[in-house]
Motif scaffolding. Structure first.
Motif, PDB file in Angstrom:
ATOM      1  N   GLY A  93      24.708  -1.353  11.918  1.00 30.28           N
ATOM      2  CA  GLY A  93      24.887  -1.763  10.526  1.00 30.28           C
ATOM      3  C   GLY A  93      26.329  -1.657  10.083  1.00 30.28           C
ATOM      4  O   GLY A  93      26.841  -2.524   9.369  1.00 30.28           O
ATOM      5  N   ALA A  94      27.013  -0.609  10.529  1.00 31.73           N
ATOM      6  CA  ALA A  94      28.402  -0.412  10.113  1.00 31.73           C
ATOM      7  C   ALA A  94      29.308  -1.474  10.719  1.00 31.73           C
ATOM      8  O   ALA A  94      30.223  -1.983  10.057  1.00 31.73           O
TER       9      ALA A  94
ATOM     10  N   TYR B 127      22.301  -4.322   1.202  1.00 35.32           N
ATOM     11  CA  TYR B 127      23.257  -4.335   0.095  1.00 35.32           C
ATOM     12  C   TYR B 127      23.659  -2.918  -0.294  1.00 35.32           C
ATOM     13  O   TYR B 127      24.837  -2.646  -0.567  1.00 35.32           O
ATOM     14  N   SER B 128      22.703  -2.018  -0.341  1.00 33.87           N
ATOM     15  CA  SER B 128      23.015  -0.621  -0.639  1.00 33.87           C
ATOM     16  C   SER B 128      23.877  -0.024   0.467  1.00 33.87           C
ATOM     17  O   SER B 128      24.828   0.713   0.201  1.00 33.87           O
TER      18      SER B 128
ATOM     19  N   VAL C 215      29.218   1.706   2.754  1.00 29.79           N
ATOM     20  CA  VAL C 215      30.297   1.443   3.703  1.00 29.79           C
ATOM     21  C   VAL C 215      31.612   1.214   2.964  1.00 29.79           C
ATOM     22  O   VAL C 215      32.668   1.719   3.369  1.00 29.79           O
ATOM     23  N   GLU C 216      31.562   0.475   1.869  1.00 28.45           N
ATOM     24  CA  GLU C 216      32.788   0.222   1.098  1.00 28.45           C
ATOM     25  C   GLU C 216      33.348   1.523   0.516  1.00 28.45           C
ATOM     26  O   GLU C 216      34.566   1.719   0.488  1.00 28.45           O
ATOM     27  N   GLU C 217      32.481   2.412   0.057  1.00 29.88           N
ATOM     28  CA  GLU C 217      32.941   3.709  -0.440  1.00 29.88           C
ATOM     29  C   GLU C 217      33.574   4.525   0.681  1.00 29.88           C
ATOM     30  O   GLU C 217      34.580   5.216   0.480  1.00 29.88           O
ATOM     31  N   ALA C 218      32.978   4.453   1.868  1.00 30.65           N
ATOM     32  CA  ALA C 218      33.543   5.175   3.012  1.00 30.65           C
ATOM     33  C   ALA C 218      34.908   4.605   3.379  1.00 30.65           C
ATOM     34  O   ALA C 218      35.849   5.358   3.674  1.00 30.65           O
ATOM     35  N   LYS C 219      35.043   3.275   3.352  1.00 27.46           N
ATOM     36  CA  LYS C 219      36.339   2.652   3.633  1.00 27.46           C
ATOM     37  C   LYS C 219      37.378   3.088   2.599  1.00 27.46           C
ATOM     38  O   LYS C 219      38.532   3.364   2.935  1.00 27.46           O
TER      39      LYS C 219
ATOM     40  N   VAL D 200      17.830   4.281   7.552  1.00 25.79           N
ATOM     41  CA  VAL D 200      16.841   3.556   6.744  1.00 25.79           C
ATOM     42  C   VAL D 200      17.548   2.525   5.870  1.00 25.79           C
ATOM     43  O   VAL D 200      17.110   1.372   5.758  1.00 25.79           O
ATOM     44  N   LEU D 201      18.669   2.923   5.263  1.00 26.20           N
ATOM     45  CA  LEU D 201      19.418   1.981   4.431  1.00 26.20           C
ATOM     46  C   LEU D 201      19.982   0.834   5.262  1.00 26.20           C
ATOM     47  O   LEU D 201      19.964  -0.316   4.826  1.00 26.20           O
ATOM     48  N   ALA D 202      20.474   1.135   6.452  1.00 22.98           N
ATOM     49  CA  ALA D 202      21.042   0.089   7.307  1.00 22.98           C
ATOM     50  C   ALA D 202      19.981  -0.934   7.689  1.00 22.98           C
ATOM     51  O   ALA D 202      20.262  -2.127   7.791  1.00 22.98           O
ATOM     52  N   ARG D 203      18.754  -0.467   7.903  1.00 20.28           N
ATOM     53  CA  ARG D 203      17.670  -1.377   8.300  1.00 20.28           C
ATOM     54  C   ARG D 203      17.061  -2.117   7.123  1.00 20.28           C
ATOM     55  O   ARG D 203      16.839  -3.325   7.186  1.00 20.28           O
TER      56      ARG D 203
END
Length: 138
Positions: free
Chosen positions: A67-68, A103-104, A109-113, A96-99
């Protein structure tokens, strides 16, 4: 007609034979074989309860990594970015979110970036300085 009550405690032999039910050959009804097979079976059960958790974690990490990478970041950088962004989601929830919630997951991922950028460039440069620098260069 009086029904007999079951014994409160089964003997050791009955317990072993009950656990050996379904084994092949004499292992289900020969005491010495049943005892060894039941003991080994309980050892396998103990080890595999832990192995099941280990394998589940490996699958979760693979799902998060897949997902990432769709959003241009590796698993290790995502986890580091989540730490820096102070997002406390565990790997099970991330998988679970990746699967199920792309959108969540993308927002996370954007927050992590953003957390990675802040740690590399510094807070002031990311917020105000990056726009001013771009304007001066062009």
């Amino acid at each position: 007609e009086v029904l007999s009550t079951p014994r409160a405690h089964m003997g050791r032999r009955e317990t072993i034979f009950r656990l050996a039910k379904g084994f092949r050959g004499r292992s289900k009804n020969c005491w010495s074989l049943a005892l060894r097979r039941v003991q080994k079976g309980l050892q396998y059960a103990y080890a595999h309860r832990r192995l099941k958790k280990r394998e589940a974690r490996a699958v979760q990490i693979q799902q998060i990594n897949a997902g990432a990478r769709e959003y241009g970041i590796s698993y290790s950088r995502l986890i580091r970015g989540l730490y820096l962004a102070d997002i406390g989601l565990n790997r099970k929830m991330l998988s679970v979110l990746a699967r199920q919630e792309p959108y969540s997951f993308r927002a996370i991922v954007e927050e992590a970036k953003k957390g990675l950028r802040v740690s590399v460039l510094g807070v002031e440069q990311v917020d105000a300085g990056s726009g001013a620098q771009r304007g001066a260069d062009s």
